[in-house]
Design a protein around this motif. Structure first.
Motif, PDB file in Angstrom:
ATOM      1  N   LEU A  83     -24.177 -43.747  37.256  1.00 52.93           N
ATOM      2  CA  LEU A  83     -23.416 -44.989  37.126  1.00 52.93           C
ATOM      3  C   LEU A  83     -21.918 -44.746  37.060  1.00 52.93           C
ATOM      4  CD1 LEU A  83     -25.578 -47.074  34.615  1.00 52.93           C
ATOM      5  CD2 LEU A  83     -25.631 -47.057  37.122  1.00 52.93           C
ATOM      6  N   GLN A  87     -19.843 -50.016  35.575  1.00 54.86           N
ATOM      7  CA  GLN A  87     -21.221 -50.515  35.495  1.00 54.86           C
ATOM      8  C   GLN A  87     -21.768 -50.509  34.065  1.00 54.86           C
ATOM      9  OE1 GLN A  87     -22.643 -47.814  38.628  1.00 54.86           O
ATOM     10  NE2 GLN A  87     -23.074 -49.620  39.881  1.00 54.86           N
ATOM     11  N   PHE A 106     -28.628 -55.658  42.033  1.00 57.18           N
ATOM     12  CA  PHE A 106     -27.823 -54.464  41.827  1.00 57.18           C
ATOM     13  C   PHE A 106     -28.431 -53.250  42.519  1.00 57.18           C
ATOM     14  CE2 PHE A 106     -26.920 -56.996  37.965  1.00 57.18           C
ATOM     15  CZ  PHE A 106     -25.561 -57.170  38.167  1.00 57.18           C
ATOM     16  N   SER A 120     -23.120 -47.051  42.782  1.00 54.41           N
ATOM     17  CA  SER A 120     -23.149 -45.889  41.888  1.00 54.41           C
ATOM     18  C   SER A 120     -22.270 -44.764  42.446  1.00 54.41           C
ATOM     19  CB  SER A 120     -24.584 -45.403  41.685  1.00 54.41           C
ATOM     20  OG  SER A 120     -25.150 -45.005  42.911  1.00 54.41           O
TER      21      SER A 120
END
Length: 169
Positions: A83, A87, A106, A120
């Motif tokens: 992440l 996030q 997501f 990510s």
């Protein structure tokens, strides 16, 4: 050289948690499914590690009390996403029990079919090679099938019971 054969004292688990909270860890999402259970699952780990280039291997630890791990270990392919610092709210949602972790958009599907977190820092798809019980955790060794660098953002870091980005000098 002195070899210690006895443990001098019992270590308090709360003290271990407090001391180890000082060590910064990246925040990684492991997701997969549907596997044999027919369900998708996702969990957060703070113990993801790169192991080898050839063959390309990674690993992570899962607590024996995890409710997601029984579903994930049956998945054909796992999606592993590091992440980004932006996030944090998504991470907090994933950390809650009894929440549909796939309700919002997501997620992307990787080339091998595993769920990967959109935006990510890194994304990889892996197959489980081996699971070894170590203390109160399982160590999962996984072979990387596909990987990519995603967002150029700083990774999300957990330290001192808080989320943050990396501090760059």
């Amino acid at each position: 050289m002195t070899i210690v054969t006895e443990h001098p004292r019992t270590i308090d688990p709360q003290q271990v948690r407090e001391v180890m909270s000082k060590v910064p860890t990246g925040v990684t999402v492991i997701a997969g499914g549907p596997g044999l259970t027919g369900e998708r699952a996702a969990m957060i780990v703070g113990s993801f590690v790169f192991i080898s280039v050839e063959p390309c291997l990674v690993g992570f630890f899962v607590g024996h009390g995890s409710s997601s791990w029984p579903k994930l270990k049956e998945a054909t392919v796992l999606g592993i996403s590091t992440l980004s610092a932006s996030q944090t709210q998504f991470c907090r949602k994933l950390g809650k029990k009894e929440v549909d972790r796939f309700a919002e958009h997501f997620w992307n599907e990787g080339p091998c079919g595993a769920p990967l977190v959109a935006g990510s820092v890194t994304a990889m798809e892996c197959q489980i090679e081996n699971v070894t019980s170590v203390g109160d955790h399982d160590f999962v060794l996984a072979r990387v099938l596909d990987l990519s660098a995603g967002s150029a953002a700083d990774p999300l870091v957990f330290q001192n019971h808080e989320f943050s980005g990396l501090l760059r000098h």
